[in-house]
Design a protein around this motif. Structure first.
Motif, PDB file in Angstrom:
ATOM      1  N   VAL A  91       0.817  -1.213   0.000  1.00 40.45           N
ATOM      2  CA  VAL A  91       0.000   0.000   0.000  1.00 40.45           C
ATOM      3  C   VAL A  91       0.854   1.268   0.000  1.00 40.45           C
ATOM      4  CG1 VAL A  91      -1.716   1.317   1.325  1.00 40.45           C
ATOM      5  CG2 VAL A  91      -1.853  -1.191   1.228  1.00 40.45           C
ATOM      6  N   GLN A  92       0.490   2.189  -0.887  1.00 38.52           N
ATOM      7  CA  GLN A  92       0.997   3.555  -0.873  1.00 38.52           C
ATOM      8  C   GLN A  92      -0.207   4.436  -1.171  1.00 38.52           C
ATOM      9  OE1 GLN A  92       4.437   4.064  -3.399  1.00 38.52           O
ATOM     10  NE2 GLN A  92       5.660   2.686  -2.177  1.00 38.52           N
ATOM     11  N   ALA A  93      -0.813   4.965  -0.109  1.00 39.93           N
ATOM     12  CA  ALA A  93      -2.058   5.720  -0.234  1.00 39.93           C
ATOM     13  C   ALA A  93      -1.846   7.188   0.107  1.00 39.93           C
ATOM     14  CB  ALA A  93      -3.120   5.127   0.685  1.00 39.93           C
ATOM     15  N   GLN A  94      -2.515   8.048  -0.623  1.00 40.26           N
ATOM     16  CA  GLN A  94      -2.482   9.484  -0.373  1.00 40.26           C
ATOM     17  C   GLN A  94      -3.510   9.836   0.705  1.00 40.26           C
ATOM     18  OE1 GLN A  94      -0.127  11.531  -1.687  1.00 40.26           O
ATOM     19  NE2 GLN A  94       0.644   9.561  -2.428  1.00 40.26           N
ATOM     20  N   GLN A  97      -7.307   8.434   1.238  1.00 35.87           N
ATOM     21  CA  GLN A  97      -7.511   7.180   0.516  1.00 35.87           C
ATOM     22  C   GLN A  97      -7.524   5.984   1.459  1.00 35.87           C
ATOM     23  OE1 GLN A  97      -4.294   7.079  -2.361  1.00 35.87           O
ATOM     24  NE2 GLN A  97      -5.620   7.916  -3.944  1.00 35.87           N
ATOM     25  N   GLY A  98      -8.236   4.935   1.027  1.00 37.46           N
ATOM     26  CA  GLY A  98      -8.293   3.667   1.755  1.00 37.46           C
ATOM     27  C   GLY A  98      -9.391   2.806   1.176  1.00 37.46           C
ATOM     28  N   ALA A 120      -2.696   6.300   9.862  1.00 33.86           N
ATOM     29  CA  ALA A 120      -3.941   5.719   9.367  1.00 33.86           C
ATOM     30  C   ALA A 120      -4.947   5.621  10.497  1.00 33.86           C
ATOM     31  CB  ALA A 120      -3.692   4.337   8.777  1.00 33.86           C
ATOM     32  N   ILE A 128      -8.159   4.346   6.490  1.00 37.41           N
ATOM     33  CA  ILE A 128      -8.024   5.531   5.653  1.00 37.41           C
ATOM     34  C   ILE A 128      -6.731   6.243   6.049  1.00 37.41           C
ATOM     35  CG2 ILE A 128      -9.375   7.004   7.200  1.00 37.41           C
ATOM     36  CD1 ILE A 128     -10.484   8.348   4.606  1.00 37.41           C
ATOM     37  N   ASN A 129      -6.053   6.793   5.073  1.00 35.13           N
ATOM     38  CA  ASN A 129      -4.884   7.613   5.365  1.00 35.13           C
ATOM     39  C   ASN A 129      -5.405   8.895   6.002  1.00 35.13           C
ATOM     40  OD1 ASN A 129      -2.773   9.423   5.387  1.00 35.13           O
ATOM     41  ND2 ASN A 129      -2.022   8.894   3.351  1.00 35.13           N
ATOM     42  N   PRO A 154       1.971  10.690   2.544  1.00 35.69           N
ATOM     43  CA  PRO A 154       1.686   9.329   2.077  1.00 35.69           C
ATOM     44  C   PRO A 154       1.623   8.320   3.233  1.00 35.69           C
ATOM     45  CG  PRO A 154       3.521  10.283   0.849  1.00 35.69           C
ATOM     46  CD  PRO A 154       3.217  11.208   1.981  1.00 35.69           C
ATOM     47  N   LYS A 170       2.335   4.405   3.874  1.00 35.20           N
ATOM     48  CA  LYS A 170       2.996   3.241   3.288  1.00 35.20           C
ATOM     49  C   LYS A 170       2.898   2.094   4.278  1.00 35.20           C
ATOM     50  CE  LYS A 170       6.161   5.918   0.461  1.00 35.20           C
ATOM     51  NZ  LYS A 170       7.555   6.179   0.073  1.00 35.20           N
TER      52      LYS A 170
END
Length: 110
Positions: free
Chosen positions: A31-34, A37-38, A57, A85-86, A91, A93
């Motif tokens: 996972v690499q979320a901005q 995001q989730g 998160a 969710i981020n 980011p 990770k």
């Protein structure tokens, strides 16, 4: 069989499914979320292990909400609905480990 696999080779969801690599008995999402995001709410018939490497998160595990920062591990119990969710400013990770040669999940939200 490939012994070295790049993140890009795992496709858009960055999912390693062990059954695609010689029946390796583990799978994971890279996972690499901005921020914001989730995934949607879902459930697995096994525990899911989240290794948070960078960022922050918010996890929803059943009726519990947990804020987690980098360098922590979260265990999502089997048969308990969950999502994350981020919730940070940068980011997120992490590696999300599934103890099986393929990911089995049921989506609970549209």
């Amino acid at each position: 069989m490939d012994y070295v696999i790049s993140r890009e080779q795992l496709g858009p969801g960055h999912l390693f499914q062990g059954n695609a690599y010689g029946d390796v008995p583990i799978s994971f999402f890279w996972v690499q979320a901005q921020p914001g995001q989730g995934p949607r709410l879902h459930v697995h018939p096994y525990e899911e292990i989240f290794v948070v490497q960078e960022g922050q998160a918010t996890f929803i595990l059943g009726d519990t909400s947990i804020e987690v920062e980098a360098e922590h591990v979260v265990i999502g119990p089997a048969h308990v609905s969950h999502k994350f969710i981020n919730s940070g400013k940068g980011p997120l990770k992490m590696i999300n480990i599934h103890p099986g040669k393929e990911v089995i999940q049921q989506w609970l939200e549209d």
